[in-house]
Scaffold this motif. Structure first.
Motif, PDB file in Angstrom:
ATOM      1  N   VAL A 245       0.855  -1.184   0.000  1.00 42.12           N
ATOM      2  CA  VAL A 245       0.000   0.000   0.000  1.00 42.12           C
ATOM      3  C   VAL A 245       0.892   1.236   0.000  1.00 42.12           C
ATOM      4  N   LEU A 246       0.594   2.163  -0.896  1.00 43.82           N
ATOM      5  CA  LEU A 246       1.411   3.357  -1.072  1.00 43.82           C
ATOM      6  C   LEU A 246       0.653   4.558  -0.513  1.00 43.82           C
ATOM      7  N   GLU A 247       1.191   5.137   0.546  1.00 41.67           N
ATOM      8  CA  GLU A 247       0.545   6.259   1.231  1.00 41.67           C
ATOM      9  C   GLU A 247       1.142   7.560   0.707  1.00 41.67           C
ATOM     10  N   GLU A 253      -5.489  10.234   8.892  1.00 41.70           N
ATOM     11  CA  GLU A 253      -6.501   9.395   8.268  1.00 41.70           C
ATOM     12  C   GLU A 253      -5.921   8.568   7.125  1.00 41.70           C
ATOM     13  N   SER A 254      -5.051   9.181   6.321  1.00 43.92           N
ATOM     14  CA  SER A 254      -4.490   8.449   5.181  1.00 43.92           C
ATOM     15  C   SER A 254      -3.550   7.343   5.631  1.00 43.92           C
ATOM     16  N   MET A 255      -2.782   7.580   6.685  1.00 43.40           N
ATOM     17  CA  MET A 255      -1.899   6.532   7.194  1.00 43.40           C
ATOM     18  C   MET A 255      -2.700   5.383   7.798  1.00 43.40           C
ATOM     19  N   ASP A 256      -3.759   5.714   8.529  1.00 40.60           N
ATOM     20  CA  ASP A 256      -4.629   4.678   9.074  1.00 40.60           C
ATOM     21  C   ASP A 256      -5.242   3.847   7.946  1.00 40.60           C
ATOM     22  N   ARG A 263      -2.276  -6.313   3.776  1.00 36.95           N
ATOM     23  CA  ARG A 263      -2.429  -7.690   4.246  1.00 36.95           C
ATOM     24  C   ARG A 263      -1.413  -8.014   5.335  1.00 36.95           C
ATOM     25  N   PRO A 264      -1.677  -9.038   6.158  1.00 39.00           N
ATOM     26  CA  PRO A 264      -0.660  -9.503   7.097  1.00 39.00           C
ATOM     27  C   PRO A 264       0.640  -9.850   6.349  1.00 39.00           C
ATOM     28  N   GLY A 265       1.758  -9.327   6.846  1.00 39.53           N
ATOM     29  CA  GLY A 265       3.035  -9.559   6.194  1.00 39.53           C
ATOM     30  C   GLY A 265       3.320  -8.615   5.051  1.00 39.53           C
ATOM     31  N   GLY A 266       2.392  -7.692   4.775  1.00 35.78           N
ATOM     32  CA  GLY A 266       2.585  -6.739   3.680  1.00 35.78           C
ATOM     33  C   GLY A 266       3.372  -5.517   4.121  1.00 35.78           C
ATOM     34  N   MET A 267       3.483  -4.545   3.222  1.00 37.52           N
ATOM     35  CA  MET A 267       4.324  -3.378   3.482  1.00 37.52           C
ATOM     36  C   MET A 267       3.637  -2.109   3.014  1.00 37.52           C
ATOM     37  N   VAL A 268       3.716  -1.075   3.838  1.00 39.65           N
ATOM     38  CA  VAL A 268       3.278   0.269   3.470  1.00 39.65           C
ATOM     39  C   VAL A 268       4.502   1.073   3.063  1.00 39.65           C
ATOM     40  N   GLY A 269       4.449   1.702   1.894  1.00 41.81           N
ATOM     41  CA  GLY A 269       5.472   2.659   1.482  1.00 41.81           C
ATOM     42  C   GLY A 269       4.878   4.051   1.602  1.00 41.81           C
ATOM     43  N   TYR A 270       5.463   4.903   2.450  1.00 36.75           N
ATOM     44  CA  TYR A 270       4.837   6.211   2.684  1.00 36.75           C
ATOM     45  C   TYR A 270       5.743   7.349   2.230  1.00 36.75           C
ATOM     46  N   VAL A 271       5.148   8.290   1.526  1.00 41.14           N
ATOM     47  CA  VAL A 271       5.875   9.460   1.044  1.00 41.14           C
ATOM     48  C   VAL A 271       5.092  10.745   1.266  1.00 41.14           C
ATOM     49  N   GLY A 272       3.862  10.652   1.787  1.00 43.54           N
ATOM     50  CA  GLY A 272       3.093  11.861   2.074  1.00 43.54           C
ATOM     51  C   GLY A 272       3.778  12.673   3.158  1.00 43.54           C
ATOM     52  N   PRO A 274       4.220  14.449   6.320  1.00 47.13           N
ATOM     53  CA  PRO A 274       3.356  14.286   7.489  1.00 47.13           C
ATOM     54  C   PRO A 274       2.760  15.607   7.974  1.00 47.13           C
ATOM     55  N   ASN A 275       1.462  15.695   7.945  1.00 47.16           N
ATOM     56  CA  ASN A 275       0.708  16.795   8.528  1.00 47.16           C
ATOM     57  C   ASN A 275      -0.579  16.207   9.092  1.00 47.16           C
ATOM     58  N   GLY A 276      -1.120  16.822  10.111  1.00 51.80           N
ATOM     59  CA  GLY A 276      -2.355  16.328  10.693  1.00 51.80           C
ATOM     60  C   GLY A 276      -2.152  15.206  11.690  1.00 51.80           C
ATOM     61  N   GLY A 277      -0.911  15.001  12.160  1.00 51.09           N
ATOM     62  CA  GLY A 277      -0.671  14.095  13.277  1.00 51.09           C
ATOM     63  C   GLY A 277      -0.658  12.617  12.993  1.00 51.09           C
ATOM     64  N   PRO A 278      -0.136  12.146  11.836  1.00 49.88           N
ATOM     65  CA  PRO A 278      -0.080  10.694  11.643  1.00 49.88           C
ATOM     66  C   PRO A 278       0.881  10.042  12.632  1.00 49.88           C
ATOM     67  N   GLU A 279       0.448   8.917  13.197  1.00 48.69           N
ATOM     68  CA  GLU A 279       1.277   8.160  14.123  1.00 48.69           C
ATOM     69  C   GLU A 279       1.183   6.689  13.775  1.00 48.69           C
TER      70      GLU A 279
END
Length: 349
Positions: A245-247, A253-256, A263-272, A274-279
């Motif tokens: 999943v590409l964030e 909200e977008s990170m959530d 999926r279990p064992g999958g990977m998130v690639g994030y490049v957004g 960060p604003n709005g408090g993603p944790e």
């Protein structure tokens, strides 16, 4: 010369500013052929990132070299060049490790470099480029005007979308969901297809962006958000979630959305940005063996890889520009993107 200056939230002005001058032996002056407004520029425009005093803005440009310092060897006057959204020497240990955004000698457009000389913001008629040999990438000529939008995406959004896909480990046969339908998200779809993904889910509510996503390689569109959006991705992936999943937004909200769509064992690639408090919810990640990888995209390291595909037409990231305006109308460009009347605006000095 003319350049864009932000004074306060929703107060963008094009003003006369000093012409750039060569300050060190390693710099260059580039006449801007095209610049653009980035989604991340909207954070100060909206007041999310505070503006304490008027300052130059913009970090994506292509242009022609007008002058070089005495120590510059890799670029010459007359070269058409792409500048990544940051300054780097491309030789320090961090650059060699593939993280040129953390260059030990680097910096950012619209601020002073390490020697105290000003590196102009990209939304102007000319830019002084520090560390020209490391920062700039020469595009062999001739360069047609119709190539400019695609080449300009290599300064940021195409490389950033690619970084999301690389960070998530996209490979042949993968299922991929892309959270965000701005220019970066659309380029992430291009990147996922280029790397061999066979199921590509665009999460988008905008018909024009949905159409472009499908042109770029999306096989499905999910319009819903939140629980319904997650359910939509699961329904399209056998009930387990996407492999990758590409964030591409940068909000809580977008990170959530991204994490719960994986999926279990999958990977998130994030490049957004960060604003709005993603944790990161470490326990759910731990329980499901979901990984998260990404950050500020080191696009300088991707330009040479992606350039042949852009020039050949194998990929068409330049189509993310759906509005072109003269530099003098930069304020209108910001408003159009802020109001979602445009995906990405190209500016011509």
């Amino acid at each position: 010369m003319l350049a864009t200056v932000i004074h306060a939230p929703r107060d963008i002005r094009v003003e006369t500013v000093p012409d750039p001058v060569l300050s060190t032996g390693g710099d260059a002056i580039v006449k801007v052929v095209a610049a653009c407004v980035c989604g991340s520029d909207l954070w100060p425009y909206r007041g999310v990132t505070p503006t304490h005093e008027p300052h130059r803005i913009g970090h994506e440009f292509v242009g022609v070299v007008e002058a070089i310092g005495s120590d510059v060897a890799g670029v010459a006057v007359g070269d058409f060049v792409i500048a990544p959204f940051y300054v780097c020497d491309n030789t320090c240990i961090n650059c060699r490790n593939g993280v040129s955004t953390s260059c030990l000698n680097g910096g950012w457009w619209g601020s002073d470099d390490r020697a105290g000389a000003f590196a102009d913001g990209a939304q102007g008629e000319r830019v002084r480029v520090p560390l020209a040999d490391g920062t700039l990438v020469v595009v062999p000529g001739p360069v047609g005007d119709d190539e400019v939008p695609g080449l300009l995406t290599l300064a940021d959004v195409m490389g950033t979308g690619h970084h999301a896909a690389v960070s998530a480990g996209v490979s042949a046969g993968d299922s991929v969901a892309v959270v965000g339908d701005g220019a970066v998200g659309l380029c992430a779809i291009i990147a996922a297809k280029r790397l061999g993904a066979t199921t590509i889910i665009a999460m988008s509510r905008h018909p024009d962006r949905q159409a472009l996503a499908r042109r770029f390689g999306a096989t499905h569109v999910v319009e819903a958000r939140g629980d319904d959006g997650v359910a939509g991705v699961h329904e399209l992936t056998g009930g387990i979630g996407a492999d990758r999943v590409l964030e591409c937004v940068g909000t809580k909200e977008s990170m959530d959305q991204a994490i719960r769509s994986t999926r279990p064992g999958g990977m998130v690639g994030y490049v957004g940005v960060p604003n709005g408090g993603p944790e990161l919810p470490v326990r759910p990640l731990f329980n499901r063996n979901v990984g998260v990888n990404g950050g500020v995209a080191p696009v300088r390291g991707y330009i040479e890889e992606l350039l042949p595909d852009v020039r050949s037409g194998a990929i068409e990231p330049g189509l993310v520009f759906d509005l072109e305006l003269p530099l003098a109308r930069a304020a209108e460009a910001y408003a159009a993107m802020d109001e979602r009347r445009a995906t990405k605006v190209l500016l011509r000095p």
